[in-house]
Design an enzyme around this catalytic site. Structure first.
Site: not given
Ligand code: GCW
Length: 656
Positions: A257, A330, A358
């Site tokens: 990322e 993820d 998240e």
């Protein structure tokens, strides 16, 4: 008159004490221990274990004894001649034994006739904080970083809470690491924190930015094979150990990322990790090197960690541990396990779980995560791993985790890192008994809410293997349609759900992306065939036709509608169960949890209606009659936006 006055006073006092009991803010976590009336007789090794027992143990004499023979951090507790004897090879073991005893006391279990022997499954049980130097917390939903201006009282509670469940390491800063994390000023600060955590057996670790030699050191390169670079790291590491002699080591997110890494200099992950490992070796430090890598050009993100790391299997130094997220993509509400875990044979590995929610409703949804982590361990043998890491859900909110029930996930992480064989139910019950004073049927009802909550979340967000259809960037709420121009495809939901006129789902079979081939033969076969693939992962591995016949006899489309609806109904049940707890829970926590459960129930409807209406534009099939029908239309839902960054919890969810 006098009598009336006295009774009024008594009433007033009674009222006052009720009000006091009536007002818990959650700041004590599960450590709601009463001070021992008289100082208990504790003898033996001095230290934190002794202080904890002296302050909170209400029973008879306890003797703490160091004794060789047990493994690191293990302990025994034995009732002997009217005394309780705790033995361990190291002080931390004694501390864990002391907390075990206090847990028995607090959960109302017998403390007589004890004969307990405990040894943690992993030497390293570690929290990862994604805390930034400015105090924001990436994917943090409970306020600012507790390390920004470390308050000694809070630090002590943090340390006690961790030690009480066996957590013995903490990474202080975000894996998206600022080079400043290694500045002398930051290191001084880390030293201050390390000093406060040390008495509780907790070591500190830091995330590093691989380009630090350039960005902080002013060198021209950060090539891990360059002599100047190596010597820069040596000096830095020496500086760290001068300040923090028991410093644990580095956590590294590299070439992921946009973070820098060895590949920027034509080197491999192994080159990078091993260089740092050699620099840390003389100090007994370790490197936790993350395998969370993916590139936009790949046709299947789920394949990538395997493709990059398998060729390096066996090439890592022995003080490197590869830290792998539980699933290949993820932290989704449900993923299959990451196939790297069963593929890599010659490399020490650790799992990274995400405690912070998240992708599970942030700090607004009650989702107890132990069942998800246990599901992982039903595929990956705990003994095949070296350690366990969890991305913390902790912030400076008064109740630490934003949602009172999110504390249970911190608790469960620690307990499972100690013993992955514990059941979700045992852990939930321990936590609930210590955290709330519910009894009998009330306790069972709330236990069932906790135990059902993860599956409910999967149902109202992404049933049947659907994944990554969250709102862009902040990931709160549904946005299966999100695909703005210019955004990398693998950051948009259509890349994952692939809805079209035929059906829904990502074809990862041998004729699709081939991802199934990364699993052992039996699983590969199981997942590859749509008829044997577990339905809870169906669209993860297959592009499923809308009329595909499910085990229930329904078509896939109808089943999808039913699953979403089941999820919504489950959240309403959670709210109803909690509402009935009002007389038994202090009012502050009752109201705060109720407020969140209402958000969750509304959000669940939002998820169901948005996803079904959107997928219906592809399926062109009606929503079955026995499924509650949406009250909003798709356009309205698409216009609704929550405007927050990745550092905050939305105050409310769907409000239209
Ligand atoms: O889950 C994703 C998050 C990023 C995070 C990244 C990672 C720290 O959306 O916020 O960055 O994973 O794990 O590195």
């Amino acid at each position: 008159m006098k009598r009336i006055l006295i009774s009024a006073l008594v009433l007033l006092l009674a009222g006052w004490s009720m009000a006091a009991a009536d007002n818990e803010d959650g700041s004590r976590l599960w450590l709601r221990l009463d001070n021992a009336n008289a100082t208990a007789t504790i003898t033996g090794v001095k230290g934190t274990a002794m202080t904890e027992l002296q302050t909170y143990w209400q029973g008879g004499p306890v003797v703490l004894k160091r004794q060789k023979g047990m493994g690191q951090d293990g302990y025994t507790i034995k009732s002997q001649g009217g005394k309780t004897l705790i033995t361990a090879a190291n002080d931390a073991g004694l501390l864990y034994g002391a907390y075990h005893l206090l847990r028995l006391q607090q959960t109302g279990q017998s403390c007589e006739g004890l004969d307990i022997k405990e040894q943690p499954a992993y030497d390293l049980r570690i929290l990862n904080h994604w805390d930034n130097p400015n105090g924001t917390v990436e994917r943090g939903f409970a306020g600012k970083s507790i390390f920004l201006n470390p308050d000694p009282v809070r630090m002590k509670t943090y340390a006690r809470a961790n030690a009480s469940i066996g957590i013995n390491g903490t990474v202080l800063n975000n894996v998206n690491a600022s080079p400043q994390a290694l500045s002398t000023e930051s290191l001084q600060k880390a030293k201050g924190i390390a000093d406060q955590l040390r008495p509780y057996g907790i070591r500190v670790y830091l995330s590093i930015n691989f380009a630090s030699p350039i960005k902080l050191g002013g060198l021209k390169t950060a090539d891990p094979l360059n002599a100047e670079v190596i010597s820069w790291w040596k000096d830095k590491v020496n500086e760290i150990y001068r300040l923090i002699p028991d410093f644990g080591g580095f956590l590294v997110k590299a070439n992921s990322e946009g973070e820098p890494g060895p590949q920027d200099f034509g080197r491999t992950h192994a080159d990078g990790a091993n260089m740092l490992a050699e620099v840390l070796r003389p100090h007994k430090g370790i490197v936790m090197w993350r395998a969370f890598v993916y590139a936009p050009q790949s046709n299947d993100r789920a394949n990538q960690a395997y493709l990059e790391f398998m060729p390096l299997d066996g090439q890592f130094a022995d003080n490197v541990i590869i830290q792998i997220k539980n699933g290949p993509i993820d932290f989704q509400p449900r993923e299959p396990y990451s196939p790297l875990f069963t593929a890599m044979q010659k490399t020490p590995m650790m799992v990274e779980f995400q405690i912070t929610q998240e992708y599970l409703g942030a700090a607004n949804h009650l989702v107890y995560l132990a069942p998800m982590w246990k599901e992982f361990f039903s595929f990956v043998k705990p003994a095949s791993l070296k350690a366990m890491a969890g991305v913390a859900n902790i912030g400076d909110d008064i109740n630490w985790c934003g949602h009172h029930f999110a504390q249970a996930n911190w608790y469960a992480f620690g307990r499972l890192a100690w013993n992955p064989q514990l059941s979700s139910k045992e852990i939930a019950e321990e936590w609930l008994t210590q955290t709330f004073s519910l009894q009998g049927n009330n306790k069972s009802e709330m236990l069932s809410v906790m135990l059902d909550s993860r599956e409910a979340c999967v149902s109202y967000m992404m049933p049947l293997g659907i994944h990554h259809i969250f709102a862009g960037t902040h990931h709160y709420g549904p946005e299966p349609w999100y695909a703005p121009k210019g955004v990398r495809a693998d950051w948009t939901p259509p890349y994952y759900h692939k809805a079209d006129a035929v059906g829904l789902g990502f074809d990862r079979t041998t004729t699709g992306s081939g991802n199934v081939k990364q699993y052992p033969e039996t699983l590969c076969q199981l997942y590859n065939d749509i008829n044997s693939c577990p339905e809870n992962l169906l669209t993860w591995f297959h592009h499923v036709p809308w009329d595909y016949r499910m085990k229930s006899g329904r078509t896939f489309w109808d089943e999808l509608c039913h699953k979403y609806d089941e999820g919504v109904h489950a959240t309403r049940r959670f709210l109803a169960v909690w509402d009935a707890m009002q007389p038994y829970v202090d009012s502050q926590r009752f109201n705060e949890v109720q407020h969140k459960l209402r958000i969750q129930a509304r959000d669940a409807e939002w998820w169901r209606d948005a996803c079904l209406l959107y997928f219906q534009t592809f399926s062109h099939r009606p929503i079955p009659q026995d499924v509650e029908h949406p009250v909003h239309n798709l356009d309205e839902m698409m216009q609704f936006k929550i405007r927050i960054g990745m550092y905050e919890n939305p105050e409310s969810g769907y409000t239209k």
